[in-house]
Design an enzyme around this catalytic site. Structure first.
Site, PDB file in Angstrom:
ATOM      1  N   GLY A   1       8.426   4.113  60.934  1.00  0.00           N
ATOM      2  CA  GLY A   1       7.814   3.204  61.910  1.00  0.00           C
ATOM      3  C   GLY A   1       8.001   3.628  63.360  1.00  0.00           C
TER       4      GLY A   1
ATOM      5  N   ASP B   1      11.226   1.232  65.916  1.00  0.00           N
ATOM      6  CA  ASP B   1      10.031   0.491  66.300  1.00  0.00           C
ATOM      7  C   ASP B   1      10.320  -0.980  66.556  1.00  0.00           C
ATOM      8  OD1 ASP B   1      10.630   0.092  63.625  1.00  0.00           O
ATOM      9  OD2 ASP B   1       8.575   0.268  62.894  1.00  0.00           O
TER      10      ASP B   1
ATOM     11  N   ASP C   1      14.110  -6.723  63.507  1.00  0.00           N
ATOM     12  CA  ASP C   1      13.685  -7.885  62.721  1.00  0.00           C
ATOM     13  C   ASP C   1      14.944  -8.559  62.157  1.00  0.00           C
ATOM     14  OD1 ASP C   1      12.450  -9.707  61.128  1.00  0.00           O
ATOM     15  OD2 ASP C   1      11.339  -8.304  59.915  1.00  0.00           O
TER      16      ASP C   1
ATOM     17  N   LYS D   1      11.467  -9.092  67.429  1.00  0.00           N
ATOM     18  CA  LYS D   1      10.883 -10.348  66.956  1.00  0.00           C
ATOM     19  C   LYS D   1      11.732 -11.519  67.441  1.00  0.00           C
ATOM     20  CE  LYS D   1       8.576  -8.566  62.860  1.00  0.00           C
ATOM     21  NZ  LYS D   1       8.318  -8.702  61.416  1.00  0.00           N
TER      22      LYS D   1
ATOM     23  N   PHE E   1       4.167 -10.284  61.150  1.00  0.00           N
ATOM     24  CA  PHE E   1       4.217  -8.897  60.698  1.00  0.00           C
ATOM     25  C   PHE E   1       3.226  -8.107  61.533  1.00  0.00           C
ATOM     26  CE2 PHE E   1       3.400  -5.181  58.162  1.00  0.00           C
ATOM     27  CZ  PHE E   1       4.691  -4.845  57.760  1.00  0.00           C
TER      28      PHE E   1
ATOM     29  N   ASP F   1       3.217   0.075  60.058  1.00  0.00           N
ATOM     30  CA  ASP F   1       2.205   0.131  59.002  1.00  0.00           C
ATOM     31  C   ASP F   1       2.302  -1.031  58.047  1.00  0.00           C
ATOM     32  OD1 ASP F   1       4.746   1.037  57.909  1.00  0.00           O
ATOM     33  OD2 ASP F   1       3.596   1.501  56.119  1.00  0.00           O
TER      34      ASP F   1
HETATM   35  P1  XMP Z   1      15.090  -4.827  60.105  1.00  0.00           P
HETATM   36  O1  XMP Z   1      14.747  -6.037  59.287  1.00  0.00           O
HETATM   37  O2  XMP Z   1      15.983  -3.886  59.394  1.00  0.00           O
HETATM   38  O3  XMP Z   1      13.683  -4.160  60.249  1.00  0.00           O
HETATM   39  O4  XMP Z   1      15.527  -5.179  61.522  1.00  0.00           O
HETATM   40  C1  XMP Z   1      13.531  -2.972  60.807  1.00  0.00           C
HETATM   41  C2  XMP Z   1      12.591  -2.105  60.012  1.00  0.00           C
HETATM   42  O5  XMP Z   1      11.725  -2.857  59.140  1.00  0.00           O
HETATM   43  C3  XMP Z   1      10.384  -2.517  59.331  1.00  0.00           C
HETATM   44  N1  XMP Z   1       9.684  -3.699  59.872  1.00  0.00           N
HETATM   45  C4  XMP Z   1       8.386  -3.748  60.117  1.00  0.00           C
HETATM   46  N2  XMP Z   1       7.434  -2.818  59.987  1.00  0.00           N
HETATM   47  N3  XMP Z   1       5.834  -4.339  60.819  1.00  0.00           N
HETATM   48  C5  XMP Z   1       6.159  -3.124  60.344  1.00  0.00           C
HETATM   49  O6  XMP Z   1       5.276  -2.276  60.236  1.00  0.00           O
HETATM   50  C6  XMP Z   1       6.742  -5.333  60.984  1.00  0.00           C
HETATM   51  O7  XMP Z   1       6.414  -6.435  61.441  1.00  0.00           O
HETATM   52  C7  XMP Z   1       8.088  -5.006  60.612  1.00  0.00           C
HETATM   53  N4  XMP Z   1       9.224  -5.724  60.644  1.00  0.00           N
HETATM   54  C8  XMP Z   1      10.197  -4.879  60.184  1.00  0.00           C
HETATM   55  C9  XMP Z   1      10.400  -1.360  60.290  1.00  0.00           C
HETATM   56  O8  XMP Z   1      10.338  -0.191  59.538  1.00  0.00           O
HETATM   57  C10 XMP Z   1      11.717  -1.421  60.985  1.00  0.00           C
HETATM   58  O9  XMP Z   1      12.245  -0.151  61.270  1.00  0.00           O
END
Ligand code: XMP
Length: 190
Positions: free
Chosen positions: A41, A96, A99, A127, A148, A155
């Site tokens: 990402g 990227d 979350d 987020k 999302f 992606d």
């Molecule tokens: P976490 O939950 O570990 O998330 O903080 C980080 C990774 O999860 C993917 N991610 C997303 N990818 N749209 C995406 O394309 C989203 O809304 C999204 N939310 C989480 C991403 O790979 C990120 O590095």
């Protein structure tokens, strides 16, 4: 394509990336860090960012996975093959999106294990629901709602990554994803 709400256009993203590069450059001064770009990402974000940090910056990438479709699997896979020697180095992890925070928390832990003397974080977007997490990036490009998102490297099952702007995925596409969920496998850590 089933894109939903438009969030950020490409020139706004590029302007902000240039600002972040300036802030990062000012923070590190002459002692540029080792940048670890988190793929897939963070692909376009890390490329655009590091090109503005000059030729002395050391750049490596780690490929981690945690998402299945539009939800976090709760596991971060891929860290076991990240074996770079980081002894004595200041590290900046670039991703990227923040979350649940699991990816950046796990990657930070790994960087410390590999000998980093400092670990800072930078994300393009955070987020809303993640603003209370203990793991917080020093640099955040944009705050976005809890949707999302796709585009600029992000992606949905490999699609939409090459869009230059950032979009929310449409509820219609999310419904398709829910129907497909049974056929999409969770990532398996080796
Ligand atoms: P976490 O939950 O570990 O998330 O903080 C980080 C990774 O999860 C993917 N991610 C997303 N990818 N749209 C995406 O394309 C989203 O809304 C999204 N939310 C989480 C991403 O790979 C990120 O590095």
């Amino acid at each position: 394509m089933k894109l939903g709400e438009f969030l950020l256009d490409s020139s706004t993203i590029q302007r902000r990336v240039a600002e972040l590069a300036k802030e990062i450059g000012a923070y590190y001064g002459k002692e540029l860090p080792t940048i670890i770009g988190l793929l897939d990402g963070g692909l376009f974000f890390v490329v655009d960012l590091v090109r503005q940090l000059g030729s002395d910056v050391r750049v490596i990438c780690w490929r981690l996975r945690s998402y299945v479709g539009t939800s976090s699997s709760g596991r971060v896979c891929g860290l076991e093959v990240c074996q770079d020697d980081l002894r004595g180095q200041r590290v900046l992890l670039v991703d990227d999106i923040l979350d649940t925070g699991r990816t950046l928390e796990s990657a930070s832990r790994r960087a410390w294990e590999l000998g980093a003397t400092e670990v800072e974080l930078c994300v393009l977007v955070r987020k809303a629901s993640s603003s209370g997490l203990s793991c917080q990036p020093r640099w955040i490009g944009f705050e976005i709602p809890d949707v999302f998102v796709v585009g600029y490297g992000m992606d949905y099952c490999g699609r939409y990554r090459t869009l230059p702007s950032l979009w929310a995925l449409s509820p219609a596409e999310e419904r398709i994803q829910a129907a497909e969920r049974t056929t999409i496998q969770s990532p398996r850590c080796r």
